[in-house]
Structure formats: structure tokens, C-alpha cells
Motif scaffolding. Structure first.
Motif, PDB file in Angstrom:
ATOM      1  N   GLY A 395      14.076  18.977 -24.109  1.00  0.00           N
ATOM      2  CA  GLY A 395      15.261  18.715 -24.928  1.00  0.00           C
ATOM      3  C   GLY A 395      16.165  17.668 -24.316  1.00  0.00           C
ATOM      4  N   GLN A 397      20.686  16.208 -24.409  1.00  0.00           N
ATOM      5  CA  GLN A 397      22.084  16.482 -24.766  1.00  0.00           C
ATOM      6  C   GLN A 397      22.870  15.188 -24.621  1.00  0.00           C
ATOM      7  N   VAL A 406      21.406  13.001 -21.535  1.00  0.00           N
ATOM      8  CA  VAL A 406      20.283  13.398 -20.684  1.00  0.00           C
ATOM      9  C   VAL A 406      19.107  13.794 -21.562  1.00  0.00           C
ATOM     10  N   GLY A 408      15.140  15.875 -20.771  1.00  0.00           N
ATOM     11  CA  GLY A 408      14.320  16.474 -19.727  1.00  0.00           C
ATOM     12  C   GLY A 408      12.870  16.069 -19.867  1.00  0.00           C
ATOM     13  N   ARG A 425       7.432  17.141 -10.745  1.00  0.00           N
ATOM     14  CA  ARG A 425       8.106  18.372 -11.176  1.00  0.00           C
ATOM     15  C   ARG A 425       9.145  18.029 -12.244  1.00  0.00           C
ATOM     16  N   ALA A 427      12.419  17.416 -14.374  1.00  0.00           N
ATOM     17  CA  ALA A 427      13.743  16.881 -14.041  1.00  0.00           C
ATOM     18  C   ALA A 427      14.362  16.311 -15.306  1.00  0.00           C
ATOM     19  N   ASN A 428      15.650  16.091 -15.259  1.00  0.00           N
ATOM     20  CA  ASN A 428      16.338  15.387 -16.328  1.00  0.00           C
ATOM     21  C   ASN A 428      16.433  13.907 -15.990  1.00  0.00           C
ATOM     22  N   ILE A 430      19.053  10.611 -16.899  1.00  0.00           N
ATOM     23  CA  ILE A 430      20.389  10.408 -17.460  1.00  0.00           C
ATOM     24  C   ILE A 430      20.661   8.926 -17.673  1.00  0.00           C
ATOM     25  N   GLY A 478      16.596  12.266 -12.292  1.00  0.00           N
ATOM     26  CA  GLY A 478      17.287  13.311 -11.531  1.00  0.00           C
ATOM     27  C   GLY A 478      16.378  14.161 -10.695  1.00  0.00           C
TER      28      GLY A 478
ATOM     29  N   THR B 388      25.159  18.605 -18.215  1.00  0.00           N
ATOM     30  CA  THR B 388      24.395  18.523 -19.457  1.00  0.00           C
ATOM     31  C   THR B 388      22.927  18.767 -19.128  1.00  0.00           C
ATOM     32  N   GLY B 389      22.183  19.187 -20.135  1.00  0.00           N
ATOM     33  CA  GLY B 389      20.739  19.340 -19.973  1.00  0.00           C
ATOM     34  C   GLY B 389      20.331  20.600 -19.230  1.00  0.00           C
ATOM     35  N   MET B 390      21.180  21.645 -19.271  1.00  0.00           N
ATOM     36  CA  MET B 390      20.805  22.920 -18.642  1.00  0.00           C
ATOM     37  C   MET B 390      19.538  23.478 -19.278  1.00  0.00           C
ATOM     38  N   HIS B 391      19.334  23.178 -20.569  1.00  0.00           N
ATOM     39  CA  HIS B 391      18.152  23.719 -21.240  1.00  0.00           C
ATOM     40  C   HIS B 391      16.941  22.812 -21.070  1.00  0.00           C
ATOM     41  N   SER B 392      17.151  21.564 -20.657  1.00  0.00           N
ATOM     42  CA  SER B 392      16.010  20.648 -20.599  1.00  0.00           C
ATOM     43  C   SER B 392      15.548  20.346 -19.181  1.00  0.00           C
ATOM     44  N   GLY B 393      16.397  20.519 -18.176  1.00  0.00           N
ATOM     45  CA  GLY B 393      16.000  20.140 -16.819  1.00  0.00           C
ATOM     46  C   GLY B 393      16.024  21.282 -15.829  1.00  0.00           C
ATOM     47  N   ASN B 395      14.236  24.960 -14.953  1.00  0.00           N
ATOM     48  CA  ASN B 395      13.076  25.781 -15.283  1.00  0.00           C
ATOM     49  C   ASN B 395      13.143  27.063 -14.472  1.00  0.00           C
ATOM     50  N   ASP B 400      12.731  24.835 -10.656  1.00  0.00           N
ATOM     51  CA  ASP B 400      13.237  23.460 -10.629  1.00  0.00           C
ATOM     52  C   ASP B 400      14.575  23.370 -11.344  1.00  0.00           C
ATOM     53  N   SER B 402      17.578  20.491 -12.375  1.00  0.00           N
ATOM     54  CA  SER B 402      18.020  19.094 -12.441  1.00  0.00           C
ATOM     55  C   SER B 402      18.917  18.968 -13.665  1.00  0.00           C
ATOM     56  N   VAL B 403      20.178  18.593 -13.449  1.00  0.00           N
ATOM     57  CA  VAL B 403      21.110  18.492 -14.575  1.00  0.00           C
ATOM     58  C   VAL B 403      21.933  17.212 -14.487  1.00  0.00           C
ATOM     59  N   GLY B 404      22.334  16.709 -15.646  1.00  0.00           N
ATOM     60  CA  GLY B 404      23.267  15.592 -15.692  1.00  0.00           C
ATOM     61  C   GLY B 404      24.658  16.102 -15.337  1.00  0.00           C
TER      62      GLY B 404
END
Lengths: 483, 464
Positions: A395, A397, A406, A408, A425, A427-428, A430, A478, B388-393, B395, B400, B402-404
Motif C-alpha cells: 500500500g 499513503q 510513501v 511499500g 526485505r 521497506a517503504n 518516500i 527506507g 506514514t505507511g504503517m500498513h505498507s512498510g 511487517n 521488518d 520501515s515508515v515515512g
């Protein structure tokens, strides 16, 4: 007829516009987890929302009581905002005379007959033989889960866990408003999702894959559930020896398909007229300006085949249409719903959607995609000394006001000296929308679509995303490894 | 019998409905019915006018039928007897297609008495509509006039909700509860030239009387303004301080690794680690839905068992997991009364309702730091205002993370220049072990966890 009485009541205290949105939704979901068919659930939900617009103000009330009494009560509640009494009474006439005397419930039963799809040459569903979910036995649905579980588990001994879900929804809607519109649609969606966990020396990794379209059970005539499951398992297995993703700014190639989410976040939300009219988008006042590399032509099309975000009419009764948002890098238009279009004295672009009758419509994307370019998808990678190849995105955001977004990656590989190498692995990534769109420096011709669920302001709707393989010359990744 | 004074007439009506459903059960099957009804008001204002005013009532029933260790579920978005009867028939039919699973079944009453919680605030009912509207309008006006750099206030929302629910089962479960909730929130955009930054403020309470308008305004304003001029930082390894809202999001994701269902099915990185040190000794994590300050507090879980407090991690040592009746049977233990559901349309599953970090780590209360002390302890690093991106980065299976991010640099123990368009990354396993400090600034935010400041060492900051 009942519709006219309800609209009349809705406008009794004033207001310029009133609307009834009625919905009947039947759903089935089946989940297999840990080798067992765990949950088979089904649901039925019907109701109507009444909207009254008076000046800048919208009143909204909804009810699950579709009797004339229930609708009249909701109409009264929605009209409370217009109680300042500017309007006076108004007699409302809706639709064609064939609908005279029909109750909302009767109209819902025959919603498909009201759909413009019936007479449209771009018919997303009518042409194919539909297998409505309610005509398919539960045993057949469950059987898909068992087949997919076998396929995922046979992909490798390291596959430790598999979850599979099947979901269908049959949604009938009827929209009638005080401008005289009466329209309807019969929307059937089917989706299949596989998630796998693989265990290796370095811990657990996950892989998932999905298939979904705005069709019935005939989805499985073209989608092989074993393929979906095998792909999910393959991704989880490939990631078992994944290295941490790099940090810093690197060139990124995104494989055709799920990269559509990039546009959904980088500019899609920012091109929704509600953000534009509230000056909360970085794309405000940019029509006619260059906002992306000339390789970018971006389209939102709610009538794009039977993709996941398709429909014949939006949830305000406006037919789906193809809207070119960016043409060769130049911003051409925003996406509009009824209310925002009305403010600007133009027509809706067919992007007024809502999660259910419990929600007010707002501007939403449908199927948003980048058109094909002319680059070669392999040559795009060969030119990169060090970078990342993203084969599957999760997804994303966005903050529409700053444009920072961002997304993922759930299947990605390192590119070294022009070759795709080891797995990375999760990662996001941005970036800033307008900057990243300018940095798209290669677009291939291998267009593909994927599906997702888009959340905005607490409402979720199905959307499609698509793009050919493309390259971004630099974007921040990221990870945790030093680039 | 478990109806209390705080539950309104509505809950009693629902109790009658679920009892009736149970009476329809046939020999050889077990039935559980859950019914809920809610009334809601939502007001959004913009530019000094009401943009939208929504009023609604919503009700429905969710039914589980268990036959021979097979479960079926169905719901109806209505309280009409005909719709409920057909949902029961559907659930019954669905059960025939599920796999036989000895762990499947309804909850058994366990004799634990519910803690009395004061969740129904009668002040909501009598609060005039016009005052709700004026609260939203004045919030917007004060925000617009709060600073000349405020460019736009895209939305100010007021909402309130009163919900009642009741559950009954053929195993003898009966429970009902009612609660009120309301919130006031605002989004502000601050701008200078082409730079636009967003600030968000929110306050929740059980009635409009308890809402903190000043805080909503101050948060939306200061969070937007302090981000003006933000630059992309250089990549580095650094200590990161999570704002309470960020900690809340982190705990919410972590919660899935603490679910007995995830553990039983091999989907938690914490599986098999009970009794081991899984985090820093500063880390004590508690799930306490009986704390009525928590947004998710409730006297019962979604299977009708009385809620109770659980210490999940004590000074870094993992003590256990959360269970509903099914995950408990699967792992040979008893339910921790941790069943949750997303409403009448979803069957129950394991989840958290009220996670919090125990300030200071259990017995050592002196370790809780107020935000100023916490920054001084950290010295240099990055303060993360929002992610941002708690749901996408992130796991929660592999761990893992990784967040904006956007936030502010920390220099010499004080907040400094704003930063944006960067990420912070690590693994959740490593993050639990690298807790440097926990804040005493607990905030009861909407969601399944409370927020409080949290400092974590050795995170990867990715920017330029």
C-alpha cells in the motif's frame, strides 16, 4: 410515487438539491487458515441515505428502514440543516413515467435494468455470461481455497503457513435526485487473496498475491487459483535470504502492475477536487502546467473493462467515464463529484463514490493508470549501476498538501551493474509527488493492472491501479543497509 | 442479570433480541448472537459554514453457529426478526462448509465478574445540537486566526456516538454494555510561499463537556507551523523519539505479534519466547481494557467474558499472549477475554483494546520521564511527529519496520530544525531491545493503544 414524496419531504424546509441513495449488498467470505476452512460468513445489508444540499451545507441521514415511513423520517432528519427556511416548498418530478408507483425496494430488485450499462457499448459486465455469486454453491467456493492451499504448500517445504480468502459482493444501488435523475446499477465483485509465511534460518518472511475483478464467479475461468497461490509462496520463499534494503536515494525500477499505486499516491489523491477546492493539494492551480515528465500520461477510468475499480454509474448516478488527468506531463484535469463540480459550474467526472449507504459520497479514484511508453523493460534495468527493482508494491499513503508520499515494497530485488540480483526485505519508499513524477525517465510498453482498497476519510472503496514497467531516476528508500 | 444501571433501555432491547435468537437454536448446535445499535452525529465545518451534518442510527446482528466443531457466521444489517432469522439460517448453512476443528467453539462462562466501568455519559444526550455546531465553528475560527501563517483549515469535525450492544449464547453467556463517545478534531495547513505543512489535533471524551478545544487548536496549529521550512535530512544511524501518536501506531502494529491466534498459527516473531527477555528492561507493556480512560475500554470482550488486566511484557520479559476462546483452546490454555470484533458484521477474533506502556517500567516509577527530560536524556537524534505507511512498510510477521516520517531534529536535548521526506527503519525485534526512555506523557488516543513518548536507539534514518 414514493421517491418523489421522499424528495419532496427532503426539500420541504428549503435547500436546492435532494438525493436518495439506496443500496442492497450481499456478501460471502470464506477463509482458509492453518489448513482449515475456518470461516464462512455471509451478510445482507440494505438501506438508504438521504442527502439535502442547501447553500454550502449538506445534510445527511441514513436508515436501514426502506419503507416509505423510514425514508420520510430520514428525509426529515437530513432536511434539518435547511431549517433556516430559505427554500420554501418544491414539487419534485423524477425519472421516466415507467417508474411511477415503484417503491425503493422494488427499484433495488431491478437496479440492473436502470443501469446505463444496458445500452452502453463499453459494457463492462453485460456482454459476458455472469455467474452471480448467489448462484454458485458454497462447496465450489470452498473448493477454491483447498486447491490454492495445496498449491501454496507444494511450492516448498519452507512454506509454514498459508491463509487464503475468497470474497464476493453483489451490490445493487438506486440513485434518484431532485434534478430528475433516476439511475441504478448492479455491481458484482469477486476477489481471491493468498498470503504465505515461509520460515528460514533468518526468521519468517511473507508473500501475498491477489486476483480480483468486477465480475462474478467467472473470474475463475480466467484466473487460476493455483497460480495466485504459487506466486504468493514463491515471493515468501525468495525473501528467505533477503538482505536489508539500502538507505538513501537510489534509482528504482517498478515492474508493470502493482506500481500503479505510485500514481495513486504521488498524484491521484492530490487531483481529487475536494482537496483542490480546499486548497489542500500541491496540485491546486496547476491546470495546464507541466507536473510530470513528458513520459507520463495518466488516466482515471471507471469504465475500464471489468477492472476492480469499475462501475457503470458512480454512487451519485453519474455514468463512469474516462478522464485524462495528465497528458504527456501536463496537468489536464482533476477528478470531480457532484458537489464539487456544482460549485465550479461544471459536470461531475463520474468520481462520486461512497463505501455504503451509511456514508456521504466524495471524490474518489476508480481505475487509475499510466499509459504505455516505448522503452524496453529490460534495457531500463541494464542502464542502472546500483538500484532497486520493485516487483510488487504494497500500500501507500500521501499528505496531499505537501505532496510527500510513501509506498511499500513487498517483493523487491537489488540491481547491481545492470542485473537484477538478490531479494530485499520489506521497506517503504518516500518521495514528493511532483518531484518524483518529473523523475520518471523511462516507461516500457508492458502495461498491467492490479487491485487494491483505497481508504480516505474513513471510507474504503475498491480501486484499480495500473502501469507499465517504469524507472524513477532517484527516490529515497527506507532500508537499514548503507547504500 | 448483567445489565447495569449505566446501560440504557436500548441495551435491554438488544438483550431481548439476542435471547430470542438463542431460543431458536436446534439440538446439536450452539448459537451465539451479538446485536448492536448506535446513534451518531457528525458535523464538519469549513469556511464558517456547516459543510455537512450527518445523523444516523445503525443496528444489526451477527450470529455464530457451531455444529460438531464447525463454525458458520452470518450477519444482518437490521434488527427485523425476518432478517435475523435468515441470518441464523445462513450461519447454520455456512457451518456445514467449514473444516472440523476441535478448537472451534463458543466461549464458556468463567465466573469472572465484570469491573464496573462508567462509560455512558448522560451529558451527551442533553447537549444541545447548536452548541455542538458552535464548538466546531469556533474551533475553525480560532484556528484561522491563530497565526498568520495558517493558510487553510480544510476540516474541523465534531462527532458523537452512543452505542449499545448485547450478546448471548447457548453456553450461558449473557452480557450487555452501552457507551458514549465524542471527538473534536481539526486539520490546519500552514504555509509560506510554496511550502505547505499539515497539523492535526484531536480530543476525545465521553461527552462534549469533556472535550479539550484548546488542545485541539494548539496541536493543529503548532504541529503545522513547526514543520515549515522542513528539509530532507542526511541518512544516519540515530536515536529516534516517537511522539505519543507514533508510539500508539507502533504498539497497534506490535499487538498482532501478541495475539494468541498469530502465535498459534506461527505468525508471530514472539512465538516460543514466553519467559525470555524480548526487550529492554525499561519496557513493560500492559493490556488493560478495564481502565475506563482507555478509548477501547469495555466491561466485556466480544465473546461476553469479563475484561481483565494483563501484563504482557514485564521489564523486558515476555509473560504471555492474548487469547479468545478459540485461540486458547488451540494452545491448551484459557481465554484472556481478548476477543474483539469490528461490529456486528464480523465474527470475533483476538485483539487488543487498551495497550499501554507502563510509565517507567513496572516497579521503577522513577524511570518515567516527562517530554523535556526525555529529550535531554536523548541529547541528539530525531523527534518523529508523524509517520506514514504503517500498513505498507511494517511487517509484524517478519518484524521488518520501515515508515515515512516527518519531525524535528533533536540537538543538545532540545527540538531543532524540521525534517521531512525521510524514513526510519529497523526491525521490531531490535526496537523492543533498544528502548532508551519511556515518557510519562500518556495520551488516551482513539484506537487500541494509548500514546506516550518513546525513545529508541540505533534506528536507520534514510534521507539524502
Amino acid at each position: 410515487m414514493s421517491i418523489e414524496r421522499v424528495l419532496h419531504r427532503a426539500l420541504a424546509k428549503g435547500g436546492e438539491f435532494a438525493e436518495i441513495f439506496a443500496e442492497d449488498r450481499r456478501q460471502t467470505a470464506a477463509v482458509l487458515d492453518d489448513r482449515r476452512v475456518e470461516d464462512l460468513s455471509s451478510g445482507a445489508d440494505r438501506g438508504a441515505g438521504i442527502r439535502v444540499v442547501a447553500g454550502e451545507t449538506t445534510g445527511y441521514a441514513y436508515t436501514s428502514d426502506l419503507s416509505e415511513r423510514g425514508l420520510l423520517e430520514a428525509a426529515e432528519a437530513a432536511s434539518a440543516i435547511a431549517s433556516e427556511g430559505k427554500g420554501g416548498t418544491r414539487i419534485v418530478h423524477v425519472g421516466n413515467s415507467n417508474l411511477q408507483g415503484g417503491s425503493i425496494e422494488e427499484l433495488l430488485e431491478a437496479a440492473g435494468d436502470l443501469s446505463p450499462r444496458r445500452s452502453s457499448p463499453r459494457d463492462p459486465q453485460g456482454s459476458a455470461m455472469r455467474m452471480l455469486p448467489e448462484t454458485v454453491s458454497k462447496a465450489d467456493k470452498v473448493n477454491l481455497l483447498l486447491r490454492a492451499d495445496d498449491a501454496a504448500r507444494s511450492a516448498g517445504g519452507a512454506i509454514a503457513q498459508v491463509t487464503i480468502s475468497y470474497a464476493d459482493s453483489h451490490r445493487r444501488i438506486v440513485v434518484a435526485n431532485s434534478d430528475g435523475l433516476v439511475s441504478g446499477d448492479d455491481q458484482v465483485r469477486t476477489r481471491f487473496i493468498v498470503s504465505c509465511v515461509a520460515i528460514g534460518d533468518s526468521g519468517m518472511q511473507t508473500g501475498y498475491d491477489t486476483a480480483g475483478k468486477t465480475v462474478g464467479f467467472e473470474l475463475f475461468n480466467e484466473v487460476d487459483v493455483e497460480d495466485v497461490a504459487g506466486n504468493a509462496a514463491r515471493i515468501a520463499l525468495a525473501k528467505l535470504d533477503a538482505r536489508p534494503a539500502p538507505t538513501g536515494v537510489v534509482p528504482v525500477v517498478i515492474k508493470a502492475g502493482s506500481g500503479g499505486i505510485l500514481f495513486h499516491e504521488a498524484c491521484g489523491h492530490g487531483l481529487e477536487a475536494d482537496h483542490i477546492l480546499k486548497n489542500s493539494s500541491v496540485y491546486t492551480n496547476k491546470i495546464g502546467e507541466r507536473v510530470a515528465s513528458s513520459l507520463v500520461t495518466l488516466v482515471d477510468d471507471g469504465g475500464f473493462g471489468d477492472e476492480w475499480g469499475s462501475y457503470a454509474i458512480d454512487d451519485e448516478g453519474h455514468p463512469a467515464q474516462r478522464n485524462v488527468l495528465i497528458a504527456e506531463g501536463v496537468l489536464t484535469d482533476y477528478m470531480w463529484d457532484f458537489l464539487r463540480a456544482r460549485k465550479e459550474g461544471r459536470t461531475s467526472s463520474g468520481n462520486g463514490r461512497r463505501q455504503s449507504y451509511r456514508h456521504l459520497p466524495m471524490v474518489r479514484m476508480t481505475n487509475t493508470f499510466l499509459l504505455n511508453g516505448e522503452d524496453d523493460e529490460e534495457a531500463i534495468i541494464e542502464e542502472i549501476p546500483f538500484g532497486v527493482y520493485v516487483a510488487k508494491l504494497g500500500g501507500g499513503q500521501v499528505d496531499t498538501a505537501s505532496g510527500d508520499f510513501v509506498f511499500g515494497m513487498s517483493e523487491a530485488y537489488l540491481i547491481e551493474r545492470g542485473k537484477v540480483g538478490g531479494t530485499l526485505r520489506d521497506a517503504n519508499l518516500i518521495g514528493n509527488g511532483p518531484e518524483v513524477l518529473q523523475r520518471i525517465d523511462a516507461v516500457a510498453g508492458d502495461f498491467a493492472m492490479t487491485q487494491g482498497t483505497c481508504g480516505k476519510d474513513g471510507q474504503s472503496v475498491p480501486v484499480g491501479c495500473g502501469q507499465p514497467t517504469l524507472r524513477i531516476s532517484g527516490i529515497t528508500i527506507g532500508g537499514t543497509a548503507n547504500a | 442479570m448483567l445489565d447495569r444501571e449505566i446501560t440504557g433501555e436500548q441495551a435491554e432491547g438488544l438483550s431481548a433480541i439476542v435471547s430470542k435468537v438463542i431460543s431458536w437454536s436446534k439440538d446439536g448446535e450452539e448459537v451465539e448472537a451479538y446485536a448492536s445499535k448506535s446513534e451518531e452525529t457528525e458535523i464538519r465545518v469549513h469556511n464558517g459554514e456547516i459543510e455537512s451534518y450527518t445523523v444516523a442510527t445503525d443496528a444489526g446482528v451477527g450470529i455464530r453457529v457451531v455444529k460438531g466443531h464447525r463454525q458458520g457466521f452470518a450477519y444482518a444489517g437490521s434488527l427485523e426478526e425476518k432478517a435475523i432469522a435468515s441470518a441464523l439460517a445462513e450461519a447454520r448453512d455456512n457451518a456445514d462448509f467449514a473444516s472440523e476443528d476441535p478448537a472451534v467453539g463458543l466461549a464458556d462462562p468463567d465466573g469472572v465478574l465484570p469491573v464496573e466501568l462508567n462509560l455512558w455519559d448522560s451529558a451527551l444526550e442533553s447537549y444541545p445540537r447548536n452548541e455542538k455546531i458552535s464548538m466546531a465553528l469556533s474551533t475553525e475560527e480560532r484556528l484561522r486566526n491563530g497565526d498568520k501563517r495558517i493558510r487553510e483549515v480544510p476540516s474541523v469535525d465534531y462527532a458523537d456516538l452512543s452505542t449499545s450492544s448485547a450478546i448471548a449464547s447457548t453456553r450461558g453467556i449473557t452480557a450487555s454494555t452501552s457507551r458514549t463517545r465524542c471527538y473534536l478534531s481539526a486539520v490546519a495547513l500552514a504555509g509560506e510561499e510554496s511550502d505547505t505543512q499539515t497539523g492535526f489535533g484531536i480530543s476525545t471524551a465521553s461527552s462534549p463537556v469533556g472535550l479539550d478545544q484548546d488542545k485541539v487548536i494548539e496541536d493543529a496549529l503548532s504541529r503545522a507551523i513547526r514543520m515549515l521550512g522542513a528539509k530532507k535530512p542526511r541518512s544516519a544511524r540515530t536515536t529516534v523519539v516517537f511522539d505519543p501518536r507514533v508510539t500508539q501506531a507502533f504498539l497497534s502494529v506490535l499487538s498482532s505479534a501478541l495475539s494468541g491466534d498469530s502465535v498459534a498459527k506461527g505468525r508471530s516473531f514472539l512465538a516460543h519466547r514466553v519467559g525470555e527477555q524480548v526487550g529492554s528492561n525499561l519496557l513493560t507493556l500492559v493490556e488493560d481494557p478495564t481502565d475506563e480512560r482507555a478509548y477501547g475500554s469495555s466491561p466485556y470482550d466480544a465473546e461476553g467474558l469479563a475484561s481483565r488486566r494483563h501484563v504482557l511484557i514485564m521489564e523486558g520479559v515476555l509473560l504471555g499472549f492474548l487469547h479468545d476462546s478459540t485461540s486458547a483452546r488451540r494452545m491448551g490454555t484459557t481465554s484472556t477475554a481478548s476477543a474483539v470484533r469490528g461490529g456486528f458484521a464480523t465474527p470475533p477474533g483476538v485483539g487488543c483494546r487498551a495497550l499501554r506502556l507502563e510509565p517507567g517500567g513496572g516497579a521503577s516509577a522513577e524511570r518515567a520521564l516527562d517530554p523535556t527530560e526525555l529529550l535531554i536524556k536523548v541529547g541528539d537524534g530525531i523527534y518523529v511527529q508523524s509517520v506514514t505507511g504503517m500498513h505498507s512498510g511494517v511487517n509484524p510477521i517478519s518484524g521488518d519496520f520501515s515508515v515515512g516520517i516527518e519531525g524535528l531534529s533533536i540537538r543538545g536535548g532540545e527540538l531543532g530544525d524540521p525534517v521531512r521526506e525521510a524514513t526510519v527503519a529497523s526491525t521490531m525485534q531490535r526496537m523492543l531491545g533498544s528502548v532508551v526512555a519511556i515518557g510519562s506523557d500518556i495520551e488516551w488516543l482513539p484506537g487500541i493503544a494509548a500514546g506516550q513518548s518513546l525513545a529508541l536507539a540505533d534506528m536507520s534514518l534514510s534521507g539524502l
